[in-house]
Design an enzyme around this catalytic site. Structure first.
Site, mmCIF file in Angstrom:
data_model
loop_
_atom_site.group_PDB
_atom_site.id
_atom_site.type_symbol
_atom_site.label_atom_id
_atom_site.label_comp_id
_atom_site.label_asym_id
_atom_site.label_seq_id
_atom_site.Cartn_x
_atom_site.Cartn_y
_atom_site.Cartn_z
ATOM 1 N N HIS A 158 0.844 -1.199 0.000
ATOM 2 C CA HIS A 158 0.000 0.000 0.000
ATOM 3 C C HIS A 158 0.882 1.253 0.000
ATOM 4 C CE1 HIS A 158 -3.367 -2.500 1.966
ATOM 5 N NE2 HIS A 158 -3.861 -2.053 0.830
ATOM 6 N N CYS B 268 -2.987 0.850 9.542
ATOM 7 C CA CYS B 268 -4.040 -0.046 9.036
ATOM 8 C C CYS B 268 -5.068 -0.419 10.096
ATOM 9 C CB CYS B 268 -3.461 -1.350 8.519
ATOM 10 S SG CYS B 268 -1.825 -1.266 7.875
HETATM 11 C C1 CIR Z 1 -3.773 -7.376 3.452
HETATM 12 O O1 CIR Z 1 -2.929 -7.883 2.715
HETATM 13 O O2 CIR Z 1 -4.777 -6.809 3.005
HETATM 14 C C2 CIR Z 1 -3.579 -7.462 4.946
HETATM 15 N N1 CIR Z 1 -2.943 -8.687 5.276
HETATM 16 C C3 CIR Z 1 -2.755 -6.286 5.445
HETATM 17 C C4 CIR Z 1 -3.442 -4.979 5.242
HETATM 18 C C5 CIR Z 1 -2.635 -3.841 5.686
HETATM 19 N N2 CIR Z 1 -3.342 -2.631 5.503
HETATM 20 C C6 CIR Z 1 -2.777 -1.472 5.218
HETATM 21 O O3 CIR Z 1 -1.591 -1.408 4.933
HETATM 22 N N3 CIR Z 1 -3.570 -0.425 5.156
#
Ligand code: CIR
Length: 266
Positions: free
Chosen positions: A171, A258
């Site tokens: 991201h 997140c």
């Molecule tokens: C994913 O791959 O969607 C989750 N395991 C981690 C999400 C992390 N979110 C973020 O960086 N905003």
């Protein structure tokens, strides 16, 4: 968009979601072992406490076993003082998370919109600064979604810019954060991207790229545990810090930003 001092870090409220046991099956680019739901919940408890200590009223949503990554609430929504936007996450197993967080958005905000069209945006790709909102294209955020989101933000009076997230970065905000007061923290690759124009950028020291994802919450910056050089750089720039364990989140590519939706009401 007029400069709104503190838009990116002055908050009154947050929404989080307790990690489910199914987080052990969470998405990840590289397997570093499965996170434990129990240990993750302990770390999450400290995170919620830190947000409360920073002055926020925090709504903690119950775990969702059907959505292993649902504790990463930043991805299915985006919040502004005047309303919230339900997003459409860009990976199959997380698609339904927008619908799941909708009731919480409706409880907190008088105005809630849904990302128009059929494109995808993950909130982790959206960096809100005080004078512009940067939207990073990534494997999760596509052109259609980013454009529809930018148009909606424009209609709400915000200026948005669409940027290319560097290759290999999950991201946009995996690799950068705002420390507020015009200061950005970024990995070297992000710092050299040109996205931040003439803003002051503190580069994350070598070997500590994970620590590029911090959050400024009112008067403190929350920093992941185990990154001493980045911590020292943030402190040297004059910011107060709180260090938090994110060992379980990290196993599934999650960071501090997140784990919450942060916003200012009234
Ligand atoms: C994913 O791959 O969607 C989750 N395991 C981690 C999400 C992390 N979110 C973020 O960086 N905003």
């Amino acid at each position: 968009m007029p400069h709104r001092a503190g838009l990116s870090f002055r908050f009154t409220h947050a929404i989080t979601r307790t990690p489910a046991d199914s987080v052990s099956r969470g998405l990840r680019a590289v397997d570093a072992g499965n996170p434990s739901g129990e240990t993750f919940r302990k770390e999450h408890g400290l995170y919620v406490k830190a947000l409360r200590d920073a002055g926020l009223a925090v709504e903690v949503l119950p775990p969702l076993e059907n959505y292993p990554d649902s504790c990463f609430v930043e991805d299915p929504a985006f919040c502004l003082p005047e309303g919230a936007i339900q997003l459409r996450p860009g990976t199959e197993s997380r698609l339904g998370e927008g619908r799941e967080i909708r009731a919480a958005l409706d409880r907190q905000f008088g105005k809630v919109a849904e990302l128009p069209g059929s494109g995808h945006v993950d909130g982790g790709d959206v960096l809100m600064l005080d004078d512009v909102i940067l939207i990073g294209l990534s494997a999760r955020t596509d052109k259609d979604g980013a454009q529809a989101f930018a148009d909606l933000l424009g209609a709400w009076g915000y200026r948005a810019e669409v940027c290319d997230t560097p290759e290999g970065v999950l991201h946009f905000k995996t690799a950068c954060s705002t420390l507020g007061d015009g200061v950005i923290l970024a990995t070297t690759v992000m710092a050299e991207s040109g996205f931040f124009a003439d803003r002051r950028v503190i580069e994350v020291p070598e070997g500590e790229d994970y620590a590029a994802n911090v959050i400024r919450v009112n008067d403190v910056v929350l920093v992941p545990e185990g990154y001493p050089k980045t911590l020292a750089a943030i402190r040297a720039a004059g910011f107060d810090t709180v260090v938090l364990p994110t060992h379980e989140a990290r196993k599934v590519d999650g960071g501090l930003s997140c784990l919450s939706l942060r916003f200012s009401l009234g």
